[in-house]
Design a protein around this motif. Structure first.
Motif: not given
Lengths: 117, 257, 212, 141
Positions: D113-127
């Motif tokens: 499972r991809v760690p939560d922090g990485l998913i959130v971080g990716t979201n912010y980067a994409a934002w």
């Protein structure tokens, strides 16, 4: 299968709208609602914007934005009214007002963008 | 004389009272005492009529859930000393949103019925004969549902869920998380049956993702996550059955394993 | 009691789990089936139930003025059984526990409850549990006194050896009309694994080699 | 289907049980509940933005004069204040939405499972990336 509920479709629209709103609206609103009117950043001129909004891709983008953002609002607001004010007994009225509003806004957006000149 | 702490406990006797009141007891404050120790001290030494559920004292049985200062807690895992500082009493009340039978005891038949309605057991199309051996599972397959299997049915998540409070027909966090525990199990084939219960308005669609169920869960089950993930599953299934009615079923959930 | 001896003499703590899961489930199913076949209770049974109800009311619910609390007797019972009939026990320690339990059973009659309610009365349940525990505790101590040998997890330090001739047997306890315990034994049915010597460390390795 | 509906019995009248009615203002009782309601209210300001956008499109379509009037309207203090509030709420929406993504979506990579922090971080980067691209389109004149 149980009776086919429409909830998944409404939820899908809500979610897509939520993603769209989260990624796109802050920058749009910041520029249009604050930075340009308050003169923090020089606003683009009429000619430029008119040209931009005339091309088909931005128009499709704007239509999708309006459509999804409105259905995002309709879904969330409907549940906020149910739970926040405990007026679930007005279920049907709320349902019609929220999604009706979203459909109206979407049609209006379509009309304005289709007839843009 | 040891240091003491005041505990303000909700009292309600259906034979005597029309509504709950609270009663204050001063109990010794030991560093290693949890709220349940205080309640047992009261029952043993001061007032044997104080009524509450408890059993294992080690966060496994799930029976000692109560509201402590307004938050749902396992009283066996909530230290008194964490509430000692300011001199105000520790308030202990029955789990929120459930009918109160007496004092700190709530009526949970509703949850029991809901839990059963999601069929929280392994469902097989064809059961293997015992002689054919076990149903094997890889650590990866275990990992997909393990988190949801930690649920101890303590109902703290229901006491944290305003949706359940407002509309008790909502099937609620733990029941859905436990349904997911079996849906995600590679040995299970019952996802389609469970969908009939879960994909109703009283099932997942009532949830507005307040997210408090996950925050109060003493076992880190993340029911809020389970519900959101299931919404996605149910939506994909719905679109699939619309676009390809012949392929409808539990293919999505099977492939998710 | 939940003992069907699948762990032999080594039935400690969580060993009860397989018993509960396997035999508990079977017992539950059998009880459910039996109850379906039962006729309505006879007058005698109803009269017995009414007697018991009356006893509970008189002895617990309506009684006032007793001087004993559940918690005091319970913790003295814990103490007595723990120190007298724990893993290491002797004739003396067991006799002390037996005397103490007898005393507690007498004091139990002087129990009084704070809770006279009929709704979710956990104190009444606690009293009934305590009454049963005192009885079971006495039965455990009586059978341990009877067993002058060491077997399984428990050690009679005054009789360290295992005595299969006299004690390879289940003890059955009966209550005599006067309340005292009468002990009978029934032989153990040995299926696959006969009892062996309980040894650890080097000794256990030697035993394993010998077994091969 | 019948499974859940059976439990409606729960609401039947039982004279001996005490039930607390949930207050209409339940969401004021705890900070997390208030935060939840504010998050949900953010949708109103999402809709408000659509209204502003539609007004902009209409004004652009009607010609330079209408657009100047629209720009003037945007400078009215009440509208600025409204947009400032809306800005707060849509940002709140974006932040809560991104932070909750790992709860709603389990991403697995190589069986883990991809760690939560990485998913959130990716979201912010994409934002950030999306914001830059959109701003570039609007400002490149």
């Amino acid at each position: 299968m149980a009776k086919q509920s429409n909830e998944p479709i409404l939820w899908a629209l809500f979610s897509a709208g939520g993603v769209f709103a989260a990624f796109a609206i802050p920058v749009h609103l910041f520029l249009l609602g604050l930075a340009f009117p308050l003169g923090w950043i020089p606003a683009p001129g009429y000619e430029y914007l008119h040209g931009l909004f005339s091309s088909p891709l931005p128009r499709i983008y704007l239509f999708a934005l309006c459509f999804l953002a409105l259905f995002h609002w309709a879904h969330r607001f409907r549940y906020t009214l149910y739970d926040g004010l405990q007026i679930k007994h007005l279920n049907e009225v709320i349902f019609v007002c929220c999604y009706g509003g979203a459909i109206f806004g979407t049609v209006l957006a379509g009309y304005l963008l289709w007839n843009f000149h | 004389m040891a240091e003491t702490i005041s505990v303000e406990v909700a009292r309600y006797s259906p034979e005597r009272d029309t509504e709950p009141s609270s009663q204050r007891y001063d109990v010794p404050l030991h560093k290693d005492w949890v709220v349940l120790d205080a309640l047992n001290y009261i029952k043993d030494k001061m007032d044997g009529s104080l009524t509450f559920r408890w059993s294992c004292r080690m966060g496994i049985c799930g029976s000692c859930g109560m509201m402590v200062n307004g938050e749902p807690k396992l009283t066996c895992a909530t230290f008194l000393s964490d509430y000692a500082g300011d001199g105000s009493p520790v308030r202990v009340q029955p789990l929120r949103y459930f009918p109160v039978i007496r004092d700190l005891v709530v009526e949970i038949t509703d949850f029991m019925n809901k839990l059963q309605s999601v069929k929280p057991w392994l469902i097989r199309g064809d059961e293997k004969a015992v002689s054919e051996g076990e149903y094997l599972q890889t650590p990866e397959q275990l990992d997909r549902y393990k988190q949801f299997s930690m649920c101890i049915n303590c109902l703290l998540c229901y006491a944290a869920c305003p949706v359940y409070g407002l509309d008790p027909v909502f099937i609620g966090p733990a029941a859905i998380a436990l349904a997911q525990r079996y849906n995600m199990d590679s040995r299970d084939e019952g996802a389609g049956e469970r969908m009939d219960v879960l994909a109703q308005h009283e099932g997942i669609w009532g949830c507005t993702f307040v997210g408090e169920c996950t925050k109060v869960c003493p076992k880190h089950v993340d029911p809020a996550g389970a519900i959101q993930q299931y919404k996605l599953t149910a939506t994909i299934e719905r679109f699939k059955s619309f676009l390809m009615p012949w392929a409808a079923g539990n293919s999505e959930m099977e492939s998710a394993k | 009691m939940a003992c069907v001896s699948i762990n032999g003499a080594n039935r400690l703590g969580s060993n009860s789990l397989p018993e509960l899961l396997v035999f508990g489930a079977r017992a539950g199913k059998a009880a459910a089936l039996t109850s379906l076949e039962q006729k309505p209770p006879s007058e005698h049974v109803i009269a017995q139930a009414n007697d018991e109800k009356r006893r509970l009311e008189e002895q617990f619910l309506r009684k006032t003025g007793g001087r004993e609390r559940i918690a005091t007797i319970r913790s003295e019972m814990h103490q007595a059984v723990e120190s007298g009939a724990g893993i290491y026990r002797t004739q003396d320690s067991l006799q002390q526990a037996a005397d103490k339990l007898q005393e507690l059973r007498e004091r139990f009659r002087n129990l009084s409850l704070d809770d006279h309610s009929l709704t979710f009365n956990t104190e009444l349940l606690g009293a009934l549990e305590l009454e049963f525990m005192l009885e079971v505790g006495s039965a455990i101590v009586a059978s341990a006194l009877h067993r002058t040998e060491s077997r399984g997890a428990h050690q009679r330090t005054d009789f360290p050896a295992r005595d299969d001739r006299n004690f390879l047997a289940h003890a059955l306890i009966f209550r005599s009309p006067d309340g005292s315990a009468r002990i009978e034994t029934t032989p153990v049915v040995i299926t696959r694994w006969p009892p062996g010597e309980r040894v650890y460390g080097v000794k256990s390795e030697v035993k394993e080699v010998a077994a091969r | 289907m019948s499974g859940v509906r059976q439990t409606v019995r729960y609401t039947e009248y039982h004279p001996r049980w005490y039930r607390t009615r949930v207050s209409t203002w339940w969401w004021l009782s705890r900070w997390p509940y208030l935060k939840f309601i504010l998050r949900e209210i953010s949708s109103v300001f999402v809709a408000w933005f659509v209204v502003v956008l539609l007004l902009q499109i209409r004004a652009l379509s009607r010609g330079p004069q209408a657009y100047a009037a629209f720009e003037h309207w945007l400078q009215i203090p009440v509208i600025v204040l409204l947009n400032l509030t809306a800005m707060f709420f849509v940002t709140f929406h974006a932040v809560t939405w991104f932070n909750l993504t790992p709860r709603a979506m389990v991403v697995r990579f190589g069986g883990k499972r991809v760690p939560d922090g990485l998913i959130v971080g990716t979201n912010y980067a994409a934002w950030a990336a999306v914001s830059v691209v959109l701003a570039w389109f609007l400002l490149r004149s």
